[in-house]
Design a protein around this motif. Sequence first.
Motif, PDB file in Angstrom:
ATOM      1  N   GLN A  94       0.609  16.168   1.957  1.00 22.86           N
ATOM      2  CA  GLN A  94       0.285  15.446   0.733  1.00 22.86           C
ATOM      3  C   GLN A  94       0.854  14.032   0.763  1.00 22.86           C
ATOM      4  OE1 GLN A  94       1.350  17.794  -2.725  1.00 22.86           O
ATOM      5  NE2 GLN A  94       1.407  15.944  -3.973  1.00 22.86           N
ATOM      6  N   TYR A  95       0.079  13.062   0.291  1.00 22.84           N
ATOM      7  CA  TYR A  95       0.639  11.703   0.200  1.00 22.84           C
ATOM      8  C   TYR A  95       1.300  11.495  -1.146  1.00 22.84           C
ATOM      9  CZ  TYR A  95      -3.694  10.064  -2.249  1.00 22.84           C
ATOM     10  OH  TYR A  95      -4.730   9.877  -3.114  1.00 22.84           O
ATOM     11  N   THR A  96       2.074  10.427  -1.261  1.00 22.91           N
ATOM     12  CA  THR A  96       2.819  10.159  -2.500  1.00 22.91           C
ATOM     13  C   THR A  96       2.407   8.801  -3.081  1.00 22.91           C
ATOM     14  OG1 THR A  96       4.767   8.979  -1.659  1.00 22.91           O
ATOM     15  CG2 THR A  96       4.749  11.393  -1.386  1.00 22.91           C
ATOM     16  N   ASP A  97       3.191   8.342  -4.036  1.00 22.95           N
ATOM     17  CA  ASP A  97       2.922   7.055  -4.694  1.00 22.95           C
ATOM     18  C   ASP A  97       2.737   5.894  -3.707  1.00 22.95           C
ATOM     19  OD1 ASP A  97       5.640   7.374  -4.049  1.00 22.95           O
ATOM     20  OD2 ASP A  97       6.335   6.086  -5.668  1.00 22.95           O
ATOM     21  N   ASP A  98       3.449   5.944  -2.587  1.00 27.34           N
ATOM     22  CA  ASP A  98       3.364   4.860  -1.604  1.00 27.34           C
ATOM     23  C   ASP A  98       1.916   4.656  -1.141  1.00 27.34           C
ATOM     24  OD1 ASP A  98       6.558   4.866  -0.215  1.00 27.34           O
ATOM     25  OD2 ASP A  98       5.893   6.465  -1.501  1.00 27.34           O
ATOM     26  N   THR A  99       1.303   5.751  -0.711  1.00 28.13           N
ATOM     27  CA  THR A  99      -0.072   5.680  -0.218  1.00 28.13           C
ATOM     28  C   THR A  99      -1.041   5.429  -1.366  1.00 28.13           C
ATOM     29  OG1 THR A  99       0.399   7.178   1.612  1.00 28.13           O
ATOM     30  CG2 THR A  99      -1.914   6.990   0.923  1.00 28.13           C
ATOM     31  N   SER A 100      -0.796   6.106  -2.475  1.00 31.01           N
ATOM     32  CA  SER A 100      -1.717   5.977  -3.598  1.00 31.01           C
ATOM     33  C   SER A 100      -1.843   4.514  -4.035  1.00 31.01           C
ATOM     34  CB  SER A 100      -1.214   6.843  -4.756  1.00 31.01           C
ATOM     35  OG  SER A 100      -2.148   6.832  -5.787  1.00 31.01           O
ATOM     36  N   MET A 101      -0.692   3.864  -4.206  1.00 34.50           N
ATOM     37  CA  MET A 101      -0.721   2.470  -4.662  1.00 34.50           C
ATOM     38  C   MET A 101      -1.241   1.531  -3.577  1.00 34.50           C
ATOM     39  SD  MET A 101       2.599   2.177  -7.180  1.00 34.50           S
ATOM     40  CE  MET A 101       1.913   0.965  -8.319  1.00 34.50           C
ATOM     41  N   THR A 102      -1.003   1.886  -2.321  1.00 33.54           N
ATOM     42  CA  THR A 102      -1.534   1.072  -1.212  1.00 33.54           C
ATOM     43  C   THR A 102      -3.061   1.129  -1.192  1.00 33.54           C
ATOM     44  OG1 THR A 102       0.468   1.401   0.102  1.00 33.54           O
ATOM     45  CG2 THR A 102      -1.533   0.790   1.308  1.00 33.54           C
ATOM     46  N   ILE A 103      -3.605   2.320  -1.350  1.00 31.22           N
ATOM     47  CA  ILE A 103      -5.063   2.464  -1.351  1.00 31.22           C
ATOM     48  C   ILE A 103      -5.658   1.697  -2.528  1.00 31.22           C
ATOM     49  CG2 ILE A 103      -6.996   4.083  -1.686  1.00 31.22           C
ATOM     50  CD1 ILE A 103      -5.440   6.175  -0.118  1.00 31.22           C
ATOM     51  N   THR A 104      -5.048   1.862  -3.704  1.00 31.64           N
ATOM     52  CA  THR A 104      -5.553   1.175  -4.897  1.00 31.64           C
ATOM     53  C   THR A 104      -5.531  -0.338  -4.697  1.00 31.64           C
ATOM     54  OG1 THR A 104      -4.758   2.975  -6.287  1.00 31.64           O
ATOM     55  CG2 THR A 104      -5.192   0.878  -7.381  1.00 31.64           C
ATOM     56  N   PHE A 105      -4.441  -0.823  -4.134  1.00 30.63           N
ATOM     57  CA  PHE A 105      -4.296  -2.273  -3.923  1.00 30.63           C
ATOM     58  C   PHE A 105      -5.334  -2.771  -2.904  1.00 30.63           C
ATOM     59  CE2 PHE A 105      -0.560  -5.545  -3.725  1.00 30.63           C
ATOM     60  CZ  PHE A 105      -1.424  -6.547  -4.133  1.00 30.63           C
ATOM     61  N   PHE A 125      -3.987   0.345 -11.008  1.00 29.71           N
ATOM     62  CA  PHE A 125      -2.756   1.107 -10.754  1.00 29.71           C
ATOM     63  C   PHE A 125      -2.573   2.182 -11.829  1.00 29.71           C
ATOM     64  CE2 PHE A 125      -0.492  -2.591  -8.329  1.00 29.71           C
ATOM     65  CZ  PHE A 125      -0.828  -2.049  -7.100  1.00 29.71           C
ATOM     66  N   SER A 126      -2.791   1.799 -13.089  1.00 28.98           N
ATOM     67  CA  SER A 126      -2.615   2.758 -14.194  1.00 28.98           C
ATOM     68  C   SER A 126      -3.608   3.903 -14.097  1.00 28.98           C
ATOM     69  CB  SER A 126      -2.820   2.073 -15.547  1.00 28.98           C
ATOM     70  OG  SER A 126      -1.677   1.382 -15.910  1.00 28.98           O
ATOM     71  N   ALA A 127      -4.865   3.564 -13.838  1.00 31.78           N
ATOM     72  CA  ALA A 127      -5.904   4.590 -13.762  1.00 31.78           C
ATOM     73  C   ALA A 127      -5.578   5.587 -12.654  1.00 31.78           C
ATOM     74  CB  ALA A 127      -7.265   3.943 -13.528  1.00 31.78           C
ATOM     75  N   GLU A 128      -5.133   5.084 -11.516  1.00 30.38           N
ATOM     76  CA  GLU A 128      -4.834   5.977 -10.400  1.00 30.38           C
ATOM     77  C   GLU A 128      -3.580   6.804 -10.691  1.00 30.38           C
ATOM     78  OE1 GLU A 128      -7.121   6.337  -8.178  1.00 30.38           O
ATOM     79  OE2 GLU A 128      -6.015   7.847  -7.035  1.00 30.38           O
ATOM     80  N   PHE A 129      -2.646   6.190 -11.380  1.00 26.31           N
ATOM     81  CA  PHE A 129      -1.431   6.928 -11.771  1.00 26.31           C
ATOM     82  C   PHE A 129      -1.803   8.135 -12.638  1.00 26.31           C
ATOM     83  CE2 PHE A 129       1.774   7.467 -15.216  1.00 26.31           C
ATOM     84  CZ  PHE A 129       2.741   8.105 -14.464  1.00 26.31           C
ATOM     85  N   GLY A 138       5.392  11.599  -7.180  1.00 29.29           N
ATOM     86  CA  GLY A 138       6.747  11.061  -7.049  1.00 29.29           C
ATOM     87  C   GLY A 138       6.884   9.573  -7.313  1.00 29.29           C
ATOM     88  N   TYR A 139       6.154   9.068  -8.289  1.00 31.57           N
ATOM     89  CA  TYR A 139       6.316   7.651  -8.657  1.00 31.57           C
ATOM     90  C   TYR A 139       7.749   7.391  -9.109  1.00 31.57           C
ATOM     91  CZ  TYR A 139       1.271   6.612  -8.778  1.00 31.57           C
ATOM     92  OH  TYR A 139      -0.038   6.397  -8.456  1.00 31.57           O
ATOM     93  N   GLY A 175       9.269  -0.099  -4.346  1.00 33.82           N
ATOM     94  CA  GLY A 175       7.839  -0.038  -4.638  1.00 33.82           C
ATOM     95  C   GLY A 175       7.142  -1.372  -4.375  1.00 33.82           C
ATOM     96  N   SER A 176       7.902  -2.463  -4.428  1.00 34.87           N
ATOM     97  CA  SER A 176       7.297  -3.770  -4.129  1.00 34.87           C
ATOM     98  C   SER A 176       6.865  -3.844  -2.663  1.00 34.87           C
ATOM     99  CB  SER A 176       8.277  -4.893  -4.455  1.00 34.87           C
ATOM    100  OG  SER A 176       9.478  -4.737  -3.726  1.00 34.87           O
ATOM    101  N   GLY A 177       7.654  -3.255  -1.786  1.00 33.27           N
ATOM    102  CA  GLY A 177       7.329  -3.296  -0.355  1.00 33.27           C
ATOM    103  C   GLY A 177       6.392  -2.183   0.084  1.00 33.27           C
ATOM    104  N   MET A 178       6.499  -1.022  -0.566  1.00 28.65           N
ATOM    105  CA  MET A 178       5.759   0.150  -0.069  1.00 28.65           C
ATOM    106  C   MET A 178       4.244  -0.026  -0.188  1.00 28.65           C
ATOM    107  SD  MET A 178       6.240   3.022  -3.072  1.00 28.65           S
ATOM    108  CE  MET A 178       5.271   2.862  -4.583  1.00 28.65           C
ATOM    109  N   ARG A 179       3.809  -0.858  -1.146  1.00 30.38           N
ATOM    110  CA  ARG A 179       2.361  -0.979  -1.415  1.00 30.38           C
ATOM    111  C   ARG A 179       1.785  -2.307  -0.948  1.00 30.38           C
ATOM    112  NH1 ARG A 179       3.847  -1.974  -7.703  1.00 30.38           N
ATOM    113  NH2 ARG A 179       3.482  -4.222  -7.801  1.00 30.38           N
ATOM    114  N   ILE A 180       2.587  -3.155  -0.284  1.00 29.91           N
ATOM    115  CA  ILE A 180       2.212  -4.561  -0.102  1.00 29.91           C
ATOM    116  C   ILE A 180       1.374  -4.840   1.150  1.00 29.91           C
ATOM    117  CG2 ILE A 180       4.139  -5.544   1.264  1.00 29.91           C
ATOM    118  CD1 ILE A 180       2.805  -6.955  -2.067  1.00 29.91           C
ATOM    119  N   SER A 181       1.330  -3.912   2.088  1.00 30.20           N
ATOM    120  CA  SER A 181       0.689  -4.249   3.365  1.00 30.20           C
ATOM    121  C   SER A 181      -0.759  -4.744   3.240  1.00 30.20           C
ATOM    122  CB  SER A 181       0.790  -3.091   4.359  1.00 30.20           C
ATOM    123  OG  SER A 181       0.505  -1.879   3.754  1.00 30.20           O
TER     124      SER A 181
END
Length: 398
Positions: A94-105, A125-129, A138-139, A175-181
């Motif tokens: 299972q993926y967590t907030d890191d991947t979820s927010m990366t995909i959304t971004f 971000f809110s909708a996906e949350f 695990g946000y 969280g600033s770094g985990m989703r930034i790529s």
Amino acid sequence: SLLPSLNQWQGCLAGVLVGDCLGFPYEVIRFKKMFPHTIEFIEDDLEKIKIRQMIPYVRRVKKTPTKPAKGARVTSTPTLATTSGSGETCSERQYTDDTSMTITFAKFLTESNDSLDYVDLARSFSAEFIVDVPKSRGYGPGVKKLLTKFDEVNFKNVFQYATETFKGQGSMGNGSGMRISPVALYTLNDPDRFRLVDITIDSCRLTHTHPEGIFGGIFQALAVRQALLFGAKKDKPSAIEFLDAFETEFKSVLSSKATSKRVAAYQSGYQIYQDKIDVIKKFLKGGPSSWSLQKIKEELGNKVVSSKSIPTALFCFLASFQEIDFIHTDNHFQRAITLAFALGGDTDTIGGMTGAICGAYVGLDDFPENFVQSCEASGKILNVAEQLYRKCNNSTEV
Ligand code: F2R
Ligand code: MG
Ligand code: MG
Ligand code: MG
């Protein structure tokens, strides 16, 4: 020199996914009771981790055991196998907030026109949350509150609320770094190379306004860009050469005319990262005998805050340019994320950020077989990476 390839773009985002999905179980060890579907225990003494011990801590589905086809390889190596030691079959990790927010971004950047609307990003971000809520992704607690708040106020003044978190200091969570790529990918071909800094600051500001949170985002975005550029070169750099070039670029964010004004308000967040670069340099110059898991934890960190995890990810990537005696693999990507997991602490996020940098450098083709496929939403993330690549490279060919 060559342009970074689709293989590298996909490696970058798949790197987040793999580091996150495979790293997560090592974190939830600490929250065992909260995750009844995770079973078995690996030794807490991470100094003693051997690859063998990294296998069993996986999510299992007991109801639908499926046998691999005769002769099929379940995994390329005994490490991080998709089946547990006792032979039960595991579900996708299972993926967590890191991947979820990366995909959304990444989707947001793919679908936006040139002027990015950060209210839209907040909406996404809110909708996906909300979609993620039943899945316990695990946000972080601060971000959870913010994404709920945005929705409650119907996305009015979205930049206001993050400044009020953590007693008015703002979040310095990683969280600033985990989703930034995706920002590193999106701005790679931009004639204004400092657009990376602008987009990083504005997207981080929605949730992370602490100077160390902001500079953490900039640090990780620049590390990913450096990996894309150096990964495309014929002559590969040494780890030290990579770090030197990275340091020059990171410093120039503070000193260059193009960005100094933009980062002025966050300037106090810079120095802690410069200090970490010095530690990384010391470890790389001293070679593997100069560092240990304990020293990395003490001097670089393995925590959920930006300054104690984002430079650690860069180190995991760079230390893995050469062999590491307690990690038994010849594969650069596998070595890098395994080092991140072995540190314990925030393993999904340090794993994901290490994966983003290393994946951008080596490219998807150099991942061990089945690593990506064993993760939830692997097809989705590869597809998003491809869409973003096509948009940014005006390309229809692979
Ligand atoms: N949530 C988790 N992991 C489980 C909880 C870990 C636990 N709290 C621990 O200490 O080990 N993982 C996910 O959260 C991280 C990303 O978090 P994000 O998106 O930055 O959220 P948040 O809530 O803004 O910050 C996270 C934590 O950082 C500390 N923190 C932030 N700002 C602070 C400040 N100004 N002063 C002091 N501490 C600050 C707080 O502990 C926050 O809870 C990733 O690991 C992701 O996987
Ligand atoms: Mg996470
Ligand atoms: Mg984490
Ligand atoms: Mg390659």
